[in-house]
Design a protein around this motif. Structure first.
Motif, PDB file in Angstrom:
ATOM      1  N   PRO A  80       0.993  -1.160   0.001  1.00 50.16           N
ATOM      2  CA  PRO A  80      -0.259  -0.130  -0.064  1.00 50.16           C
ATOM      3  C   PRO A  80       0.689   1.168   0.030  1.00 50.16           C
ATOM      4  CG  PRO A  80       0.228  -0.867   2.351  1.00 50.16           C
ATOM      5  CD  PRO A  80       0.935  -1.870   1.439  1.00 50.16           C
ATOM      6  N   ARG A 116      -4.828  -3.254  -8.527  1.00 48.40           N
ATOM      7  CA  ARG A 116      -4.675  -1.959  -7.867  1.00 48.40           C
ATOM      8  C   ARG A 116      -6.053  -2.004  -7.318  1.00 48.40           C
ATOM      9  NH1 ARG A 116      -1.350  -0.328 -11.973  1.00 48.40           N
ATOM     10  NH2 ARG A 116       0.846   0.357 -11.160  1.00 48.40           N
ATOM     11  N   SER A 173      -8.295   0.403  -4.161  1.00 51.06           N
ATOM     12  CA  SER A 173      -8.342   1.466  -3.118  1.00 51.06           C
ATOM     13  C   SER A 173      -9.091   0.709  -1.947  1.00 51.06           C
ATOM     14  CB  SER A 173      -9.378   2.744  -3.334  1.00 51.06           C
ATOM     15  OG  SER A 173      -8.550   3.295  -4.425  1.00 51.06           O
ATOM     16  N   GLN A 177      -7.925   6.113   3.058  1.00 45.92           N
ATOM     17  CA  GLN A 177      -7.827   5.017   2.043  1.00 45.92           C
ATOM     18  C   GLN A 177      -6.127   4.826   1.699  1.00 45.92           C
ATOM     19  OE1 GLN A 177     -11.344   4.430  -0.777  1.00 45.92           O
ATOM     20  NE2 GLN A 177     -10.657   6.477  -1.070  1.00 45.92           N
ATOM     21  N   ARG A 178      -6.082   3.500   1.357  1.00 48.75           N
ATOM     22  CA  ARG A 178      -4.720   3.112   1.084  1.00 48.75           C
ATOM     23  C   ARG A 178      -4.920   2.731  -0.618  1.00 48.75           C
ATOM     24  NH1 ARG A 178       0.500   4.720   2.467  1.00 48.75           N
ATOM     25  NH2 ARG A 178       0.736   4.924   4.644  1.00 48.75           N
ATOM     26  N   GLU A 179      -3.902   3.182  -1.386  1.00 49.40           N
ATOM     27  CA  GLU A 179      -3.934   2.596  -2.710  1.00 49.40           C
ATOM     28  C   GLU A 179      -2.991   1.121  -2.562  1.00 49.40           C
ATOM     29  OE1 GLU A 179      -6.126   3.661  -5.181  1.00 49.40           O
ATOM     30  OE2 GLU A 179      -6.779   4.848  -3.441  1.00 49.40           O
TER      31      GLU A 179
END
Length: 216
Positions: free
Chosen positions: A177, A192, A194, A206-208
């Motif tokens: 992340p 990928r 979110s 949020q983390r990508e």
């Protein structure tokens, strides 16, 4: 610390909840970081137990579990290792998806206890690969590693081994992340996501997360 004691502690200080990205799986999770952290330190004072990272569904594990349940990471009939498994989310997903054998590796015995409790709650079997498995010869077809490059020493310890496994034919999947120490070479992105997070663990909502295949 016995298995019943660990299970009782985990059940008393967590709540059954479903990770945002993987609602099919229910886990014993902390709802706030401070109570579980303080309880762990109090109960396990002087025992050298790690902080309760197992009590949270980390973004990398959620991404891996989602891909497994969706069939994008095929594990049916395969031997799977969930490395640095935390509470075992990715391992449980692999078992549910028909893996022939699933092991969870953790250096924290309480994390292994949480994985066993979570696996039992979800009606699957996950074996404990106790101790530090880094350096072990290849015995798995697939290795899952979620959110493992958060410190330079950890990254330096595990990456040469993971690359050797990949070179031997093991499928090694890293879900990251955006941690600072993720190496850039030899990674092929495959998906990928979110992933919603909590401000008690992260600096954002949020983390990508990117899931990579690792080249040998």
């Amino acid at each position: 610390m016995t298995q019943p004691q660990a299970a009782a502690f985990i059940a008393a200080h967590t709540t059954l909840a479903r990770p945002a990205l993987v609602p099919e799986i229910e886990l014993y999770l902390a709802t706030e970081i401070t109570p579980i952290w303080q309880a762990t330190e109090t109960w396990l004072a002087e025992k050298g137990i790690e902080p309760p990272f197992w009590a949270f569904a980390w973004p990398g594990s959620q991404a891996l579990a989602r891909l497994i349940l969706d069939g994008a990471i095929p594990v049916a009939g395969r031997r799977v290792l969930d490395f640095a498994a935390g509470g075992g989310l990715a391992a449980i997903a692999a078992a549910r998806a028909g893996a022939a054998l699933v092991e969870a590796a953790e250096i924290d015995p309480l994390a292994l206890a949480a994985t066993q409790l979570n696996a039992g709650h979800n009606g699957v079997t996950v074996l404990a690969a106790e101790g530090d498995v880094v350096g072990s010869a290849a015995r798995w077809d697939t290795v899952l590693a979620g959110d493992v490059c958060y410190e330079a020493p950890m990254t330096g310890h595990i990456m040469p081994w993971l690359r050797r496994l990949a070179a031997s034919g093991t499928e090694v999947l890293l879900a990251d992340p955006g941690r600072a120490y993720l190496p850039r070479a030899g990674l092929s992105p495959m998906a990928r996501f979110s992933v919603p997070t909590t401000r008690e663990l992260e600096d954002r909502d949020q983390r990508e997360v990117t899931v990579f295949r690792l080249a040998g």
